[in-house]
Design a protein around this motif. Structure first.
Motif, mmCIF file in Angstrom:
data_model
loop_
_atom_site.group_PDB
_atom_site.id
_atom_site.type_symbol
_atom_site.label_atom_id
_atom_site.label_comp_id
_atom_site.label_asym_id
_atom_site.label_seq_id
_atom_site.Cartn_x
_atom_site.Cartn_y
_atom_site.Cartn_z
ATOM 1 N N ALA A 264 0.861 -1.188 0.000
ATOM 2 C CA ALA A 264 0.000 0.000 0.000
ATOM 3 C C ALA A 264 0.892 1.232 0.000
ATOM 4 O O ALA A 264 0.958 1.972 0.980
ATOM 5 C CB ALA A 264 -0.921 -0.008 1.215
ATOM 6 N N PRO A 265 1.635 1.455 -1.083
ATOM 7 C CA PRO A 265 2.665 2.497 -1.098
ATOM 8 C C PRO A 265 2.116 3.893 -0.836
ATOM 9 O O PRO A 265 0.986 4.220 -1.185
ATOM 10 C CB PRO A 265 3.260 2.394 -2.509
ATOM 11 C CG PRO A 265 2.245 1.664 -3.317
ATOM 12 C CD PRO A 265 1.538 0.757 -2.380
ATOM 13 N N MET A 266 2.974 4.702 -0.201
ATOM 14 C CA MET A 266 2.652 6.110 0.003
ATOM 15 C C MET A 266 2.846 6.856 -1.314
ATOM 16 O O MET A 266 3.652 6.448 -2.151
ATOM 17 C CB MET A 266 3.560 6.691 1.085
ATOM 18 C CG MET A 266 3.310 6.083 2.453
ATOM 19 S SD MET A 266 4.540 6.562 3.689
ATOM 20 C CE MET A 266 5.846 5.382 3.328
ATOM 21 N N SER A 267 2.153 7.936 -1.476
ATOM 22 C CA SER A 267 2.247 8.686 -2.719
ATOM 23 C C SER A 267 3.643 9.269 -2.909
ATOM 24 O O SER A 267 4.226 9.854 -1.987
ATOM 25 C CB SER A 267 1.219 9.821 -2.719
ATOM 26 O OG SER A 267 1.412 10.652 -3.841
ATOM 27 N N SER A 268 4.180 9.115 -4.105
ATOM 28 C CA SER A 268 5.488 9.701 -4.416
ATOM 29 C C SER A 268 5.390 11.216 -4.608
ATOM 30 O O SER A 268 6.398 11.895 -4.747
ATOM 31 C CB SER A 268 6.062 9.059 -5.689
ATOM 32 O OG SER A 268 5.187 9.263 -6.781
ATOM 33 N N GLN A 269 4.161 11.744 -4.608
ATOM 34 C CA GLN A 269 3.970 13.184 -4.792
ATOM 35 C C GLN A 269 4.547 13.999 -3.641
ATOM 36 O O GLN A 269 4.743 15.206 -3.766
ATOM 37 C CB GLN A 269 2.477 13.493 -4.946
ATOM 38 C CG GLN A 269 1.881 12.949 -6.237
ATOM 39 C CD GLN A 269 0.392 13.231 -6.345
ATOM 40 O OE1 GLN A 269 -0.203 13.854 -5.470
ATOM 41 N NE2 GLN A 269 -0.226 12.769 -7.412
ATOM 42 N N ARG A 270 4.832 13.321 -2.500
ATOM 43 C CA ARG A 270 5.415 14.063 -1.380
ATOM 44 C C ARG A 270 6.855 14.466 -1.662
ATOM 45 O O ARG A 270 7.426 15.277 -0.950
ATOM 46 C CB ARG A 270 5.322 13.228 -0.095
ATOM 47 C CG ARG A 270 6.107 11.938 -0.120
ATOM 48 C CD ARG A 270 5.651 10.974 0.972
ATOM 49 N NE ARG A 270 6.427 9.743 0.939
ATOM 50 C CZ ARG A 270 7.440 9.471 1.739
ATOM 51 N NH1 ARG A 270 7.816 10.361 2.632
ATOM 52 N NH2 ARG A 270 8.089 8.340 1.647
ATOM 53 N N PHE A 271 7.493 13.860 -2.682
ATOM 54 C CA PHE A 271 8.833 14.269 -3.097
ATOM 55 C C PHE A 271 8.694 15.306 -4.206
ATOM 56 O O PHE A 271 8.345 14.962 -5.334
ATOM 57 C CB PHE A 271 9.638 13.064 -3.626
ATOM 58 C CG PHE A 271 9.951 12.029 -2.580
ATOM 59 C CD1 PHE A 271 10.812 12.311 -1.529
ATOM 60 C CD2 PHE A 271 9.396 10.767 -2.646
ATOM 61 C CE1 PHE A 271 11.116 11.357 -0.563
ATOM 62 C CE2 PHE A 271 9.689 9.806 -1.697
ATOM 63 C CZ PHE A 271 10.557 10.103 -0.647
ATOM 64 N N ASN A 272 8.964 16.568 -3.888
ATOM 65 C CA ASN A 272 8.844 17.590 -4.926
ATOM 66 C C ASN A 272 10.060 17.551 -5.858
ATOM 67 O O ASN A 272 11.045 16.837 -5.597
ATOM 68 C CB ASN A 272 8.656 18.982 -4.312
ATOM 69 C CG ASN A 272 9.826 19.395 -3.434
ATOM 70 O OD1 ASN A 272 10.986 19.241 -3.816
ATOM 71 N ND2 ASN A 272 9.523 19.946 -2.259
ATOM 72 N N ALA A 273 9.990 18.326 -6.912
ATOM 73 C CA ALA A 273 11.025 18.269 -7.955
ATOM 74 C C ALA A 273 12.414 18.595 -7.399
ATOM 75 O O ALA A 273 13.405 17.958 -7.776
ATOM 76 C CB ALA A 273 10.667 19.236 -9.079
#
Length: 299
Positions: A264-273
């Protein structure tokens, strides 16, 4: 401590509001509109709106696609369920655990309820819920009872429930080691040193086993922890992390045996560019892994 006649009098008066809510729902008003009009929470109105429906129909009404495989992934939390909270899990994740590993009317125990995702989701899916958290929010979250799993006294942990009834499912989503520790209360287990964190979990699993039914299932949610922020992937050491294997070893040692390991992976969106660019330059391998481990007491 109130007189029984007083309670009976007020219950009689409380029986009226649902009729008004049902009337508004039947006229086509949305759950959000009805909740705002009557001063109810969205999950309470969903509970009324979905009454009598099957789990599949409830998922459909809530707009949750049902995952029928062992990878459950969502980019966002459903903001209708639970408060903004450090380490908040998606209500969709809690709902899938309830759908597959409990049935309507079952009693669910959430020992570290945080923002209330589990009790909210239980309302929507017709499950009963005991929920506890160290922060007392009587006015906004009266259903989450204040209770601290005290690790500072040196004494055995106590069980918060005096009722003879025992839960059918425990949904245990503890604060993860070191993750967002600064955002939690200073008494949170997230702030414990690694050795004490793992010792707490071992003690906790033993306590749960002695206070539940033989057929009670445990849904344990946690993630790999690696100090990747400062270390290139090739330089990470075995003893510097806490991985899924460590949790499985503790669980088995305390008499809990897993039947499912669900990604149930956490969203990778928490890593910004900017963060991703820095990680790439330093050859750092980040963590978005998260697992739902389903266990019972039978080998």
């Amino acid at each position: 401590g109130m007189d029984q006649k007083t309670i009976h009098y007020h219950l009689g008066k409380m029986a009226a509001p649902p009729n008004s809510l049902n009337s508004d729902l039947s006229k086509g008003f949305t759950v959000a509109q009805v909740a705002q009009k009557h001063g109810w929470t969205d999950p309470m109105v969903w509970s009324l709106s979905l009454e009598g429906k099957s789990d599949r129909d409830r998922f459909r009404e809530l707009g949750w696609g049902l995952r029928t495989w062992d990878k459950w992934e969502w980019n966002d939390c459903d903001k209708r369920f639970g408060d903004e909270w450090p380490g908040r899990i998606p209500a969709q994740l809690a709902a899938h655990i309830l759908k597959y590993f409990s049935k309507p009317g079952d009693l669910i125990l959430d020992p570290m309820a945080g923002g209330g995702v589990t009790p909210d989701t239980c309302l929507a899916l017709d499950r009963r819920c005991w929920s506890f958290d160290m922060i007392d929010r009587l006015e906004t979250r009266p259903e989450i009872e204040p209770f601290t799993w005290d690790t500072s006294s040196g004494q055995q942990l106590s069980w918060p429930v005096s009722s003879k009834e025992k839960p059918d499912l425990i949904l245990f989503d503890p604060p993860y080691f070191d993750k967002k520790a600064a955002d939690y209360d200073e008494k949170s287990i997230s702030n414990l040193p690694k050795k004490e964190y793992l010792e707490f979990l071992e003690t906790f699993f033993v306590l749960m086993k002695s206070n539940v039914k033989k057929k009670t299932r445990l849904a344990f949610i946690n993630a790999d922890w690696r100090d990747f922020q400062h270390t290139p992937a090739s330089e990470e050491k075995y003893k510097s992390g806490i991985l899924i294997d460590d949790y499985l070893d503790i669980l088995k040692r305390t008499g809990w045996y897993h039947t499912h390991i669900i990604q149930a992976p956490m969203s990778s969106q928490r890593f910004n560019a900017g963060v991703v660019s820095a990680m790439q330059k330093k050859n750092i391998l980040g963590v978005v892994s998260r697992y739902v481990i389903i266990l019972n007491q039978e080998e």
